[in-house]
Design an enzyme around this catalytic site. Structure first.
Site, PDB file in Angstrom:
ATOM      1  CB  CYS A   1      -0.935  -0.017   1.197  1.00  0.00           C
ATOM      2  SG  CYS A   1      -0.067  -0.122   2.756  1.00  0.00           S
ATOM      3  CG  HIS A   2       1.368   3.124  -2.761  1.00  0.00           C
ATOM      4  ND1 HIS A   2       2.638   2.749  -3.141  1.00  0.00           N
ATOM      5  CD2 HIS A   2       0.527   2.404  -3.547  1.00  0.00           C
ATOM      6  CE1 HIS A   2       2.563   1.840  -4.102  1.00  0.00           C
ATOM      7  NE2 HIS A   2       1.286   1.608  -4.367  1.00  0.00           N
TER       8      HIS A   2
ATOM      9  NE  ARG B   1       1.091   2.741 -16.378  1.00  0.00           N
ATOM     10  CZ  ARG B   1       0.744   2.633 -15.097  1.00  0.00           C
ATOM     11  NH1 ARG B   1       0.611   3.705 -14.356  1.00  0.00           N
ATOM     12  NH2 ARG B   1       0.516   1.454 -14.562  1.00  0.00           N
TER      13      ARG B   1
ATOM     14  CG  HIS C   1       1.411  -4.820  -8.915  1.00  0.00           C
ATOM     15  ND1 HIS C   1       1.091  -4.939  -7.573  1.00  0.00           N
ATOM     16  CD2 HIS C   1       1.690  -3.488  -9.117  1.00  0.00           C
ATOM     17  CE1 HIS C   1       1.149  -3.730  -6.992  1.00  0.00           C
ATOM     18  NE2 HIS C   1       1.524  -2.848  -7.900  1.00  0.00           N
TER      19      HIS C   1
ATOM     20  CG  ASN D   1      -1.289   6.531 -12.119  1.00  0.00           C
ATOM     21  OD1 ASN D   1      -1.367   7.725 -12.368  1.00  0.00           O
ATOM     22  ND2 ASN D   1      -0.159   5.945 -11.774  1.00  0.00           N
TER      23      ASN D   1
ATOM     24  NE  ARG E   1       7.247   0.030  -6.314  1.00  0.00           N
ATOM     25  CZ  ARG E   1       6.088   0.593  -6.651  1.00  0.00           C
ATOM     26  NH1 ARG E   1       5.893   1.882  -6.469  1.00  0.00           N
ATOM     27  NH2 ARG E   1       5.110  -0.134  -7.139  1.00  0.00           N
TER      28      ARG E   1
ATOM     29  CG  ASP F   1      -2.014  -0.819  -5.822  1.00  0.00           C
ATOM     30  OD1 ASP F   1      -0.914  -0.300  -5.562  1.00  0.00           O
ATOM     31  OD2 ASP F   1      -2.653  -0.562  -6.876  1.00  0.00           O
TER      32      ASP F   1
ATOM     33  CE1 TYR G   1       0.281   9.054  -7.854  1.00  0.00           C
ATOM     34  CE2 TYR G   1       1.722   8.211  -9.570  1.00  0.00           C
ATOM     35  CZ  TYR G   1       1.301   8.206  -8.261  1.00  0.00           C
ATOM     36  OH  TYR G   1       1.887   7.371  -7.341  1.00  0.00           O
TER      37      TYR G   1
HETATM   38  O1  LIG Z   1       0.486   0.951 -11.835  1.00  0.00           O
HETATM   39  C1  LIG Z   1       0.593   2.040 -11.225  1.00  0.00           C
HETATM   40  O2  LIG Z   1       0.192   3.121 -11.679  1.00  0.00           O
HETATM   41  C2  LIG Z   1       1.263   2.042  -9.908  1.00  0.00           C
HETATM   42  C3  LIG Z   1       1.896   3.214  -9.474  1.00  0.00           C
HETATM   43  C4  LIG Z   1       2.621   3.184  -8.328  1.00  0.00           C
HETATM   44  C5  LIG Z   1       3.388   4.347  -7.878  1.00  0.00           C
HETATM   45  O3  LIG Z   1       3.114   5.441  -8.368  1.00  0.00           O
HETATM   46  O4  LIG Z   1       4.309   4.146  -7.057  1.00  0.00           O
HETATM   47  O5  LIG Z   1       2.694   2.063  -7.555  1.00  0.00           O
HETATM   48  C6  LIG Z   1       2.048   0.907  -7.923  1.00  0.00           C
HETATM   49  O6  LIG Z   1       2.166  -0.085  -7.179  1.00  0.00           O
HETATM   50  C7  LIG Z   1       1.316   0.902  -9.126  1.00  0.00           C
END
Ligand SMILES: O=C(O)c1cc(C(=O)O)oc(=O)c1
Length: 295
Positions: free
Chosen positions: A31-32, A129, A180, A253, A123, A248, A48
């Site tokens: 998660c973020h 993108r 993923h 996005n 990471r 997640d 973004y």
């Molecule tokens: O597919 C994504 O847009 C995405 C973006 C981010 C991030 O911006 O770090 O992290 C993820 O796990 C997935």
């Protein structure tokens, strides 16, 4: 969903309550957090601009879903400034650990400070993108330098570059976690080209793990994510000790279809059908990687 400032909300406010109850001690291992921006501004290179999604919202979600701990992965919108992630870990009273994104020129002292702040991995993001560049030689240098800390690396790439990623992945001297599943086309099924190539990667060494995450990104049909379940369940059964699961949240996005985290949790018993597989996926595996001193 954009607000007046053009900042995106990528998470739903209409969360269902999952039918599935996670086992005690379950970890949301991907998660973020976003901001809050006033305290922790986004990177000038962010692709973004999200609305704030800080630790309070994350912990409310966690309680709602029945999880006990989180692994917070530094989101690309914060670049290599890990303060928002470190802040969330700091206020979590030991229930969060994290994965950082670092400038390859980072000093050993700064790496030590990240370790003290609860970071246990770095990471490397290869999605064009999301990031401007991904220097493999510098990343390998970082991977060598984090070895002394007992960390791992988390790598995010898409299935179409798996072949060209192989020499890089093979050279990483610490455990590797693939975000993923390297984004397979799950509509190809469990024996399709993408899953077959991904299994070959998992078979190439026994310290490659993966996150069986993001049905919302990988299966456009939506809940109950039948193609995702069909493709991923055999993977969980074949590699039960090397899989992780996460929401997640706040789903960077996912601007048009906002995933329902309750529905995502209900995918868990479909891909991990027994109590033993569920315990490994949600408790034993993430604890081994992120809280090894408690195992
Ligand atoms: O597919 C994504 O847009 C995405 C973006 C981010 C991030 O911006 O770090 O992290 C993820 O796990 C997935």
């Amino acid at each position: 969903m954009k607000d007046a400032d053009g900042r995106i909300r990528s998470w739903t406010l209409e969360l269902s309550r999952p039918r599935f109850t996670p086992p005690p001690g379950a970890v949301d291992a991907h998660c973020h957090v976003f901001g809050p921006q006033a305290e922790f501004p986004f990177s000038a290179k962010a692709k973004y601009l999200p609305q704030d999604a800080g630790p309070d919202a994350l912990f409310a979600l966690r309680r709602h879903l029945g999880f006990s701990r989180n692994v917070i992965v530094q989101a690309s919108c914060h670049g290599t400034d890990n303060r928002a992630t470190l802040h969330a870990i700091a206020v979590s009273e030991g229930t969060c650990r994290g994965v950082a994104v670092v400038d390859p020129a980072i000093s050993d002292d700064e790496l030590d400070a990240l370790h003290s702040g609860g970071i246990r991995g770095v990471r490397f993001n290869f999605l064009k993108r999301l990031v401007d560049d991904a220097p493999k030689d510098k990343f390998l240098d970082v991977a060598r330098r984090i070895q002394r800390l007992g960390w791992h690396v988390v790598v995010y790439f898409e299935a179409d570059i798996l072949d060209e990623m192989r020499p890089f992945l093979d050279a990483i001297p610490v455990p590797v976690v693939i975000d993923h599943m390297g984004r397979p086309d799950v509509r190809q099924g469990p024996d399709g080209a993408d899953m077959t190539a991904f299994r070959a990667l998992l078979d190439s060494r026994d310290d490659i793990w993966t996150k069986v995450t993001c049905p919302d990104r990988l299966d456009p049909a939506g809940p109950p994510y039948a193609d995702f379940v069909r493709a991923v369940r055999p993977l969980v059964e074949a590699y039960p000790d090397r899989v992780l699961w996460g929401t997640d949240w706040p789903h960077p996005n996912m601007e048009t279809v906002l995933p329902d985290d309750g529905a995502l949790v209900d995918v868990i018993p479909e891909i991990a059908a027994t109590a033993e597989l569920q315990r490994k996926l949600l408790v034993d595996n993430p604890m081994r990687l992120y809280w090894p001193e408690e195992v």
